[in-house]
Design a protein around this motif. Structure first.
Motif, PDB file in Angstrom:
ATOM      1  N   ASN A  36      17.621  27.079   4.048  1.00 33.29           N
ATOM      2  CA  ASN A  36      16.204  27.026   3.680  1.00 33.29           C
ATOM      3  C   ASN A  36      15.347  26.472   4.808  1.00 33.29           C
ATOM      4  O   ASN A  36      14.222  26.943   5.044  1.00 33.29           O
ATOM      5  N   GLU A  37      15.872  25.503   5.534  1.00 34.59           N
ATOM      6  CA  GLU A  37      15.128  24.959   6.679  1.00 34.59           C
ATOM      7  C   GLU A  37      14.936  26.033   7.742  1.00 34.59           C
ATOM      8  O   GLU A  37      13.855  26.152   8.327  1.00 34.59           O
ATOM      9  N   LYS A  38      15.975  26.806   8.012  1.00 34.07           N
ATOM     10  CA  LYS A  38      15.881  27.855   9.016  1.00 34.07           C
ATOM     11  C   LYS A  38      14.908  28.938   8.571  1.00 34.07           C
ATOM     12  O   LYS A  38      14.129  29.464   9.391  1.00 34.07           O
ATOM     13  N   ALA A  39      14.929  29.288   7.305  1.00 30.60           N
ATOM     14  CA  ALA A  39      14.004  30.302   6.799  1.00 30.60           C
ATOM     15  C   ALA A  39      12.556  29.857   7.008  1.00 30.60           C
ATOM     16  O   ALA A  39      11.698  30.648   7.435  1.00 30.60           O
ATOM     17  N   CYS A  44       9.401  32.412   7.078  1.00 33.51           N
ATOM     18  CA  CYS A  44       9.590  33.012   5.751  1.00 33.51           C
ATOM     19  C   CYS A  44       8.803  32.215   4.711  1.00 33.51           C
ATOM     20  O   CYS A  44       9.022  31.020   4.556  1.00 33.51           O
ATOM     21  N   GLN A  45       7.926  32.898   3.995  1.00 34.62           N
ATOM     22  CA  GLN A  45       7.061  32.220   3.033  1.00 34.62           C
ATOM     23  C   GLN A  45       7.457  32.486   1.586  1.00 34.62           C
ATOM     24  O   GLN A  45       6.941  31.836   0.665  1.00 34.62           O
ATOM     25  N   ASP A  46       8.348  33.454   1.375  1.00 34.29           N
ATOM     26  CA  ASP A  46       8.716  33.825  -0.001  1.00 34.29           C
ATOM     27  C   ASP A  46      10.229  33.896  -0.157  1.00 34.29           C
ATOM     28  O   ASP A  46      10.763  34.799  -0.809  1.00 34.29           O
ATOM     29  N   THR A  47      10.906  32.953   0.453  1.00 34.39           N
ATOM     30  CA  THR A  47      12.366  32.920   0.412  1.00 34.39           C
ATOM     31  C   THR A  47      12.845  31.546  -0.015  1.00 34.39           C
ATOM     32  O   THR A  47      12.323  30.530   0.432  1.00 34.39           O
ATOM     33  N   HIS A  48      13.843  31.535  -0.907  1.00 40.21           N
ATOM     34  CA  HIS A  48      14.490  30.279  -1.285  1.00 40.21           C
ATOM     35  C   HIS A  48      15.943  30.579  -1.612  1.00 40.21           C
ATOM     36  O   HIS A  48      16.250  31.473  -2.399  1.00 40.21           O
ATOM     37  N   PHE A  49      16.841  29.846  -0.971  1.00 37.07           N
ATOM     38  CA  PHE A  49      18.267  30.048  -1.176  1.00 37.07           C
ATOM     39  C   PHE A  49      18.840  28.939  -2.054  1.00 37.07           C
ATOM     40  O   PHE A  49      18.426  27.779  -1.963  1.00 37.07           O
ATOM     41  N   THR A  50      19.804  29.312  -2.899  1.00 33.40           N
ATOM     42  CA  THR A  50      20.525  28.319  -3.709  1.00 33.40           C
ATOM     43  C   THR A  50      22.022  28.392  -3.481  1.00 33.40           C
ATOM     44  O   THR A  50      22.768  27.546  -3.978  1.00 33.40           O
ATOM     45  N   ASN A  51      22.476  29.412  -2.765  1.00 34.13           N
ATOM     46  CA  ASN A  51      23.902  29.553  -2.475  1.00 34.13           C
ATOM     47  C   ASN A  51      24.070  30.317  -1.162  1.00 34.13           C
ATOM     48  O   ASN A  51      23.115  30.940  -0.681  1.00 34.13           O
ATOM     49  N   PRO A  52      25.254  30.307  -0.573  1.00 36.13           N
ATOM     50  CA  PRO A  52      25.445  30.968   0.722  1.00 36.13           C
ATOM     51  C   PRO A  52      25.858  32.425   0.640  1.00 36.13           C
ATOM     52  O   PRO A  52      25.989  33.089   1.678  1.00 36.13           O
ATOM     53  N   HIS A  60      17.095  31.909  -6.403  1.00 33.05           N
ATOM     54  CA  HIS A  60      17.572  32.467  -5.125  1.00 33.05           C
ATOM     55  C   HIS A  60      16.855  33.800  -4.920  1.00 33.05           C
ATOM     56  O   HIS A  60      17.101  34.761  -5.638  1.00 33.05           O
ATOM     57  N   TYR A  61      15.938  33.857  -3.952  1.00 30.49           N
ATOM     58  CA  TYR A  61      15.124  35.059  -3.803  1.00 30.49           C
ATOM     59  C   TYR A  61      14.619  35.195  -2.377  1.00 30.49           C
ATOM     60  O   TYR A  61      14.597  34.243  -1.594  1.00 30.49           O
ATOM     61  N   THR A  62      14.182  36.409  -2.045  1.00 29.50           N
ATOM     62  CA  THR A  62      13.569  36.683  -0.755  1.00 29.50           C
ATOM     63  C   THR A  62      12.744  37.955  -0.876  1.00 29.50           C
ATOM     64  O   THR A  62      12.613  38.520  -1.962  1.00 29.50           O
ATOM     65  N   THR A  63      12.178  38.402   0.237  1.00 29.34           N
ATOM     66  CA  THR A  63      11.369  39.621   0.261  1.00 29.34           C
ATOM     67  C   THR A  63      11.800  40.479   1.445  1.00 29.34           C
ATOM     68  O   THR A  63      12.509  40.016   2.346  1.00 29.34           O
ATOM     69  N   ALA A  64      11.323  41.710   1.449  1.00 26.97           N
ATOM     70  CA  ALA A  64      11.641  42.614   2.558  1.00 26.97           C
ATOM     71  C   ALA A  64      11.107  42.048   3.877  1.00 26.97           C
ATOM     72  O   ALA A  64      11.787  42.102   4.903  1.00 26.97           O
ATOM     73  N   HIS A  65       9.887  41.511   3.851  1.00 24.37           N
ATOM     74  CA  HIS A  65       9.306  40.972   5.078  1.00 24.37           C
ATOM     75  C   HIS A  65      10.099  39.782   5.596  1.00 24.37           C
ATOM     76  O   HIS A  65      10.360  39.660   6.800  1.00 24.37           O
ATOM     77  N   LEU A  67      13.243  39.138   5.035  1.00 25.07           N
ATOM     78  CA  LEU A  67      14.528  39.630   5.538  1.00 25.07           C
ATOM     79  C   LEU A  67      14.371  40.241   6.930  1.00 25.07           C
ATOM     80  O   LEU A  67      15.271  40.150   7.766  1.00 25.07           O
ATOM     81  N   TYR A  68      13.224  40.840   7.167  1.00 21.53           N
ATOM     82  CA  TYR A  68      12.948  41.344   8.514  1.00 21.53           C
ATOM     83  C   TYR A  68      12.925  40.195   9.517  1.00 21.53           C
ATOM     84  O   TYR A  68      13.533  40.277  10.591  1.00 21.53           O
ATOM     85  N   LEU A  69      12.259  39.104   9.175  1.00 23.76           N
ATOM     86  CA  LEU A  69      12.181  37.955  10.077  1.00 23.76           C
ATOM     87  C   LEU A  69      13.568  37.357  10.330  1.00 23.76           C
ATOM     88  O   LEU A  69      13.914  37.024  11.468  1.00 23.76           O
ATOM     89  N   ILE A  70      14.348  37.239   9.264  1.00 21.52           N
ATOM     90  CA  ILE A  70      15.690  36.673   9.388  1.00 21.52           C
ATOM     91  C   ILE A  70      16.584  37.582  10.220  1.00 21.52           C
ATOM     92  O   ILE A  70      17.323  37.130  11.101  1.00 21.52           O
ATOM     93  N   THR A  71      16.499  38.889   9.962  1.00 22.69           N
ATOM     94  CA  THR A  71      17.341  39.844  10.687  1.00 22.69           C
ATOM     95  C   THR A  71      16.966  39.905  12.160  1.00 22.69           C
ATOM     96  O   THR A  71      17.834  39.960  13.034  1.00 22.69           O
ATOM     97  N   LYS A  72      15.669  39.891  12.437  1.00 20.61           N
ATOM     98  CA  LYS A  72      15.221  39.918  13.828  1.00 20.61           C
ATOM     99  C   LYS A  72      15.791  38.738  14.595  1.00 20.61           C
ATOM    100  O   LYS A  72      16.239  38.884  15.750  1.00 20.61           O
ATOM    101  N   TYR A  73      15.787  37.574  13.967  1.00 21.80           N
ATOM    102  CA  TYR A  73      16.369  36.404  14.611  1.00 21.80           C
ATOM    103  C   TYR A  73      17.881  36.560  14.767  1.00 21.80           C
ATOM    104  O   TYR A  73      18.448  36.298  15.836  1.00 21.80           O
ATOM    105  N   ALA A  74      18.546  36.991  13.702  1.00 19.11           N
ATOM    106  CA  ALA A  74      20.007  37.119  13.741  1.00 19.11           C
ATOM    107  C   ALA A  74      20.464  38.084  14.823  1.00 19.11           C
ATOM    108  O   ALA A  74      21.482  37.861  15.483  1.00 19.11           O
TER     109      ALA A  74
END
Length: 287
Positions: A36-39, A44-52, A60-65, A67-74
């Motif tokens: 969550n800290e990394k997101a 990421c403004q609409d993401t919250h994780f509760t499990n890995p 536990h949720y996210t959005t397409a946008h 996921l784009y930010l996370i994927t670009k970083y990854a």
């Protein structure tokens, strides 16, 4: 590295839990906090994780946008794309009933493996990750490269069960991603919009001898991907500059900005700079 392959190639939830437990020093929840800290750090403004692992949880949720930010970083991390683009991964367990016996894991991404479904296979696709459960449906984050162009597609929420709870075998996320890539490759191309040598306007110049205007040019060239059917003349340039400036002015000095937009959507904001240097006339300045 073995666990990363076991997690990313066949969607190994068990591998994800082991990795989270290891990095969290025995506490997978500590790893989730890091997620969550990394997101947040990535914007990421609409993401919250509760499990890995991504199994269903109302919190536990996210959005397409996002996921784009996370994927670009990854994708900027070492080994990530190499792992995600594998269709098979073979390893040898060191414990348990299969210790010493080779096991081969198979990708869950049908876009990149013709042996899984020849109709869904897309030879230009590269990775990245599938995900599915009844609530989220079938999901896919993927990339594709052809003819010097690369695109990233986020497809979420393709139905995986019908209203009666029966499993749906049609993989809409794969079909839609493949169709979107084909449309992009066949209908979009890079077009030059601004040249740093071409003036885009002028403004009033004070205290310069025999010169009352100065030309403005873009600080750098600007190109963007557009539909082949659209001419760059359709892009609107809106300048944000002062009514006048005072000499002296140095060539390349930032004077203002310009917003480029098309069909009501902002494409970019570019700096506008002075096209030349102009000295101040002390006579005019002191008059």
């Amino acid at each position: 590295m073995q666990l990363l392959n076991c997690m990313m190639v066949p969607s190994g939830n068990d591998a994800a839990l082991v990795l989270a437990d290891y990095i969290g020093n025995g506490d997978s929840n500590a790893f989730v906090e890091l997620m969550n800290e990394k997101a947040q750090e990535l914007g990421c403004q609409d993401t919250h994780f509760t499990n890995p692992h991504g199994l269903h949880d109302d919190e536990h949720y996210t959005t397409a946008h996002d996921l784009y930010l996370i994927t670009k970083y990854a994708m900027s991390l070492p080994h990530f794309t190499d792992i995600c683009d594998q269709t098979r991964y073979t390893y040898t367990p060191v414990g348990g009933p299969e210790a010493g016996q080779q096991r081969t894991l198979v990708t869950t991404n049908r876009l990149i493996d013709p042996n899984l479904d020849p109709d869904l296979y897309y030879r230009y696709a590269r990775g990245i990750k599938t995900g599915s459960h009844d609530q989220a449906g079938y999901c896919l984050v993927s990339t594709a490269t052809r003819g010097g162009y690369s695109y990233l597609c986020i497809a979420l929420g393709s139905p995986s069960v019908d209203e009666n709870g029966n499993k749906i075998t049609t993989r809409g996320e794969m079909i839609d991603s493949k169709n979107l890539y084909e449309w992009a490759f066949n209908n979009l191309s890079m077009k030059d919009v601004l040249n740093s040598e071409d003036a885009v306007g002028e403004i009033t110049l004070k205290y310069a001898w025999n010169k009352d205007k100065i030309l403005l040019v873009p600080a750098k060239n600007y190109s963007t991907i557009m539909p082949d059917s659209v001419d760059v003349s359709s892009i609107i340039l809106t300048k944000h500059v002062p009514e006048e400036i005072e000499a002296p002015v140095k060539k390349g000095q930032k004077i203002g900005t310009a917003t480029l937009s098309y069909a009501g959507q902002n494409l970019a904001t570019v700096d506008l700079v002075a096209a030349e240097s102009v000295e101040r006339s002390e006579l005019l300045h002191s008059a």
